[in-house]
Design a protein around this motif. Structure first.
Motif, PDB file in Angstrom:
ATOM      1  N   LYS A  52       0.833  -1.206   0.000  1.00 14.83           N
ATOM      2  CA  LYS A  52       0.000   0.000   0.000  1.00 14.83           C
ATOM      3  C   LYS A  52       0.867   1.254   0.000  1.00 14.83           C
ATOM      4  O   LYS A  52       0.704   2.139  -0.845  1.00 14.83           O
ATOM      5  N   SER A  53       1.789   1.315   0.969  1.00 13.11           N
ATOM      6  CA  SER A  53       2.641   2.505   1.060  1.00 13.11           C
ATOM      7  C   SER A  53       3.490   2.648  -0.186  1.00 13.11           C
ATOM      8  O   SER A  53       3.673   3.764  -0.697  1.00 13.11           O
ATOM      9  N   THR A  54       3.998   1.543  -0.675  1.00 11.03           N
ATOM     10  CA  THR A  54       4.843   1.588  -1.866  1.00 11.03           C
ATOM     11  C   THR A  54       4.060   2.189  -3.034  1.00 11.03           C
ATOM     12  O   THR A  54       4.571   3.031  -3.764  1.00 11.03           O
ATOM     13  N   PHE A  95      -2.666  10.192   1.545  1.00 17.28           N
ATOM     14  CA  PHE A  95      -2.594   9.974   2.993  1.00 17.28           C
ATOM     15  C   PHE A  95      -2.080   8.566   3.261  1.00 17.28           C
ATOM     16  O   PHE A  95      -2.643   7.604   2.745  1.00 17.28           O
ATOM     17  N   ASP A  96      -1.047   8.435   4.070  1.00 16.82           N
ATOM     18  CA  ASP A  96      -0.579   7.096   4.444  1.00 16.82           C
ATOM     19  C   ASP A  96      -0.860   6.861   5.918  1.00 16.82           C
ATOM     20  O   ASP A  96      -0.131   7.326   6.781  1.00 16.82           O
ATOM     21  N   GLU A  97      -1.922   6.179   6.219  1.00 19.77           N
ATOM     22  CA  GLU A  97      -2.346   5.882   7.591  1.00 19.77           C
ATOM     23  C   GLU A  97      -2.242   7.113   8.500  1.00 19.77           C
ATOM     24  O   GLU A  97      -1.582   7.077   9.526  1.00 19.77           O
ATOM     25  N   PRO A  98      -2.924   8.184   8.128  1.00 19.75           N
ATOM     26  CA  PRO A  98      -2.728   9.442   8.858  1.00 19.75           C
ATOM     27  C   PRO A  98      -3.271   9.407  10.282  1.00 19.75           C
ATOM     28  O   PRO A  98      -2.834  10.178  11.115  1.00 19.75           O
TER      29      PRO A  98
HETATM   30 MG   LIG Z   1       2.578   1.234   4.946  1.00 17.01          MG
END
Ligand SMILES: [Mg+2]
Ligand SMILES: Nc1ncnc2c1ncn2[C@@H]1O[C@H](COP(=O)(O)OP(=O)(O)OP(=O)(O)O)[C@@H](O)[C@H]1O
Lengths: 300, 370
Positions: free
Chosen positions: B43-45, B158-161
């Motif tokens: 996901k983050s990638t 947004f990455d797990e904000p």
């Molecule tokens: Mg991640």
């Protein structure tokens, strides 16, 4: 994050455990300082019993402060410290910024760069003495290749001063380098990524994000280098012994000569107190600019 | 301005490992897309590739129709909010928010106006002179969002904000995020672990597994018609019950272990005797007087959550794990054996081999699953 004040009892417990260590540290730190100051009030020669030492009061201090050689060597020390420490900070930071990435082979270069720091100062002095040697030194040999006439590096006042600065830079830039490398490595990478998204390119990123974020590391490094530069002795002892003339006679060299050649320990102690005062003042100044020990804000 | 985001066959490899495998996704302008998936699924990638923080190994990324695959992060017209906020610790809140603008040639009063406007929207006007270290987690979160808003980007990432906030604050910020999105109308790609965030915020949810998209759909769609077993197990809380079974007729599945037959909500065109996996949502198990087949459950733990009770136990006969979610307080059922009726609407049948949903097959995308 706000710190909740610890209840009284637990603060007292903390003191109970810290106190022995604190007392030892204080004693170990203060005892030499106090005895150095005390020695300044006596006339004592080494090898004679302390009981025969004569109380001289402020005389040594008066003599010292009236001695132009003291002020001259203090000035030499200041020049030496200012030039060499600035150069070390600049080069160390520049090298760290250049080598912080994960490019292949960097680990090798990093190790190579910190080698000089591991060499004993006396050996450094001897090495540079050989390198600068007018007759047999590689530096003159190298210059000869380019058709430059041989120079008496350690025989010329200006060149000798430059020589001690070069050797100090060679030995201590690595210290700045590893401190800064460690500081840079501790920066949260997502902050740098945020800055890249915000549009910061290399120079902006370095000047407005990276360096301010390691300001406390830079400050502590600067303080440590300044303190060391003011006490420098071994390399100069081996390389020039304060000469030619008094061109490289830094304060600690002069203290050494006063104590062991002039056999005036009282006077030497008095000069040491002066040196201590100067170093303490500089440390205070540097820490005030950016105090890494305070929990407050730092790094503007 | 808001702009669509398009990923075309986007792939990412680290060394020999393929982390993201040929992702295709088209977010319409103004759409709120939530990416979910297990930890490490990429996901983050994916988000970082859209931001330009990570180079793609293959494929193309388009923002507002413009190919930005090779563009620098600041040239992509995006803003990103990180999980740990990533504020500049040496700058005040106002400086944090205005940093990007000071790097452009934006006039000073324009910068001040935009910072003031964002601070007002987020309710952090009183904090502008503080350093991040003097802020609470929730306040830092707002500053991080403020920093993104001030830039007026076309796309928010947004990455797990909210994952570093406590439950109460997270719920509050979730609502504020929804309102903010409604107000600004910017295309948003949002990574989260949190089911509730995904279900409430998303226009469409993207479910990733090992770098492969399993399903893209509106929250109700992925909940009611999970395309395959993975999506079924991932979306919904408590997790869907899954049992190995056999199709005995087009609308009946038999669970051999428990010796029950369960009726489905639809007919399935597969030969009788086919090995299937039956999924029953915990919400589809009912304690009631309904006639018809019942599942016998040995209840071990009954958790009363205020409006519903979650029963944890096993299926009598087979010993398989079973979870039921009942309305009301049934705490007294702990250590008892109960009979539960099955609501056909909450049943799903998956092919035991392909793991695809047999009730709602989506033929057009069936080639994506391996
Ligand atoms: Mg991640
Ligand atoms: N720079 C890198 N080098 C090598 N592997 C990496 C790198 N960055 C990420 N990975 C790997 O890629 C995979 C996906 O990572 P990613 O951070 O995208 O996962 P994620 O879905 O965001 O997980 P989480 O929910 O835990 O944040 C992980 O297995 C991770 O180990």
């Amino acid at each position: 994050m706000a710190m909740t004040p610890a209840p009284h009892s637990s603060a007292r417990t903390a003191w109970f455990f810290i106190l022995p260590a604190a007392i030892i540290m204080l004693a170990a730190g203060l005892y030499p300082v106090i005895s150095a100051i005390r020695l300044g009030f006596y006339d004592w020669s080494m090898g004679t019993p302390w009981a025969q030492a004569r109380w001289t009061g402020w005389t040594s201090f008066q003599i010292v402060f009236g001695d132009p050689a003291v002020w001259r060597s203090l000035w030499t020390t200041l020049k030496f410290a200012a030039v060499s420490v600035s150069a070390e900070m600049f080069l160390g930071v520049a090298l760290a910024l250049a080598l912080e990435g994960n490019i292949r082979g960097m680990a090798f270069f990093r190790t190579l760069f910190i080698l000089p720091m591991m060499v004993a100062p006396i050996a450094v002095g001897l090495t540079w003495r050989y390198l600068f040697d007018a007759q047999f030194g590689p530096i003159n040999a190298l210059l000869a290749v380019f058709g430059v006439a041989a120079k008496g590096w350690l025989a010329d006042e200006t060149l000798a001063f430059a020589a001690i600065i070069v050797s100090d830079i060679w030995q201590w830039t690595p210290f700045v380098f590893i401190m800064v490398i460690a500081g840079l490595a501790s920066i949260d990478s997502s902050v740098l990524e945020a800055a890249r998204i915000d549009g910061a390119r290399w120079w902006t990123l370095t000047r407005r994000v990276k360096l301010p974020m390691i300001a406390h590391v830079l400050a502590i490094t600067l303080v440590m280098r300044l303190i060391d530069a003011f006490r420098v002795l071994e390399v100069i002892y081996v390389l020039t012994f304060g000469g030619p003339g008094d061109s490289t006679e830094v304060l600690s060299m002069y203290i050494y000569k006063t104590a062991f050649i002039g056999q005036k320990l009282g006077a030497a102690s008095a000069i040491s107190v002066l040196l201590l005062a100067v170093v303490m003042f500089l440390t205070w100044l540097a820490l005030r600019m950016s105090n890494p020990l305070a929990d407050g804000e730092n790094g503007q | 301005m808001s702009a669509g985001v398009e990923l075309v066959d986007v792939t990412k490899r680290f060394g020999g490992n393929t982390i993201v495998e040929g992702i295709n996704l088209a977010a319409a302008a103004g759409e709120f897309i939530v990416l979910v998936g297990a930890s490490g699924c990429g996901k983050s990638t994916t988000l970082r590739m859209i931001a330009g923080l990570e180079a793609v190994s293959g494929g193309r990324i388009l923002i507002g129709g413009r190919d930005v695959t090779a563009a620098r992060p600041d040239q992509r017209d995006i803003a990103m909010v990180f999980q740990n906020y990533a504020l500049y610790p040496h700058m005040s809140v106002a400086e944090n928010m205005s940093f990007a603008l000071t790097l452009t040639s934006a006039p000073k009063d324009e910068i001040r106006r935009r910072v003031g406007e964002a601070a007002r929207i987020l309710g952090i006007e009183d904090l502008l002179d503080r350093k991040p270290r003097a802020l609470s987690g929730g306040q830092r979160q707002r500053v991080a969002m403020g920093r993104a808003i001030v830039r007026e980007p076309s796309v928010f990432l947004f990455d797990e904000p909210l994952s570093n906030l406590d439950a109460k604050l997270r719920a509050q910020m979730r609502v504020e995020l929804a309102l903010l999105h409604r107000r600004l109308g910017k295309t948003t790609l949002y990574v989260t672990h949190d089911q509730v965030e995904a279900m409430t915020l998303a226009d469409r949810i993207v479910i990733l597994e090992r770098g492969v998209i399993q399903q893209i759909g509106a929250p109700a769609e992925v909940f009611n018609r999970p395309r395959n077993l993975f999506v079924a197990g991932f979306i919904g809380s408590p997790v869907m019950n899954l049992f190995e079974g056999r199709l005995v007729s087009p609308d009946t599945v038999e669970l051999p272990g428990a010796q029950v037959r369960v009726r489905l909500s639809a007919t399935i065109s597969a030969p009788a005797g086919k090995a299937v996996i039956l999924g029953i949502r915990p919400q589809g198990l009912l304690l009631g007087a309904d006639a018809g087949p019942r599942l016998r459950m040995r209840v071990k733990v009954a958790e009363f959550l205020g409006t519903e009770t979650v029963l944890n136990g096993t299926l009598a006969g087979s010993g398989e794990t079973l979870t039921a979610s009942l309305n009301g307080d049934h705490g007294a059922l702990a250590d008892r054996e109960v009979e539960l009726a099955v609501d056909p609407v909450h049943t799903h049948v998956f092919d035991a081999e392909t793991k695809l949903n047999l009730i709602q097959p989506e033929k057009e995308r069936s080639d994506e699953t391996t």
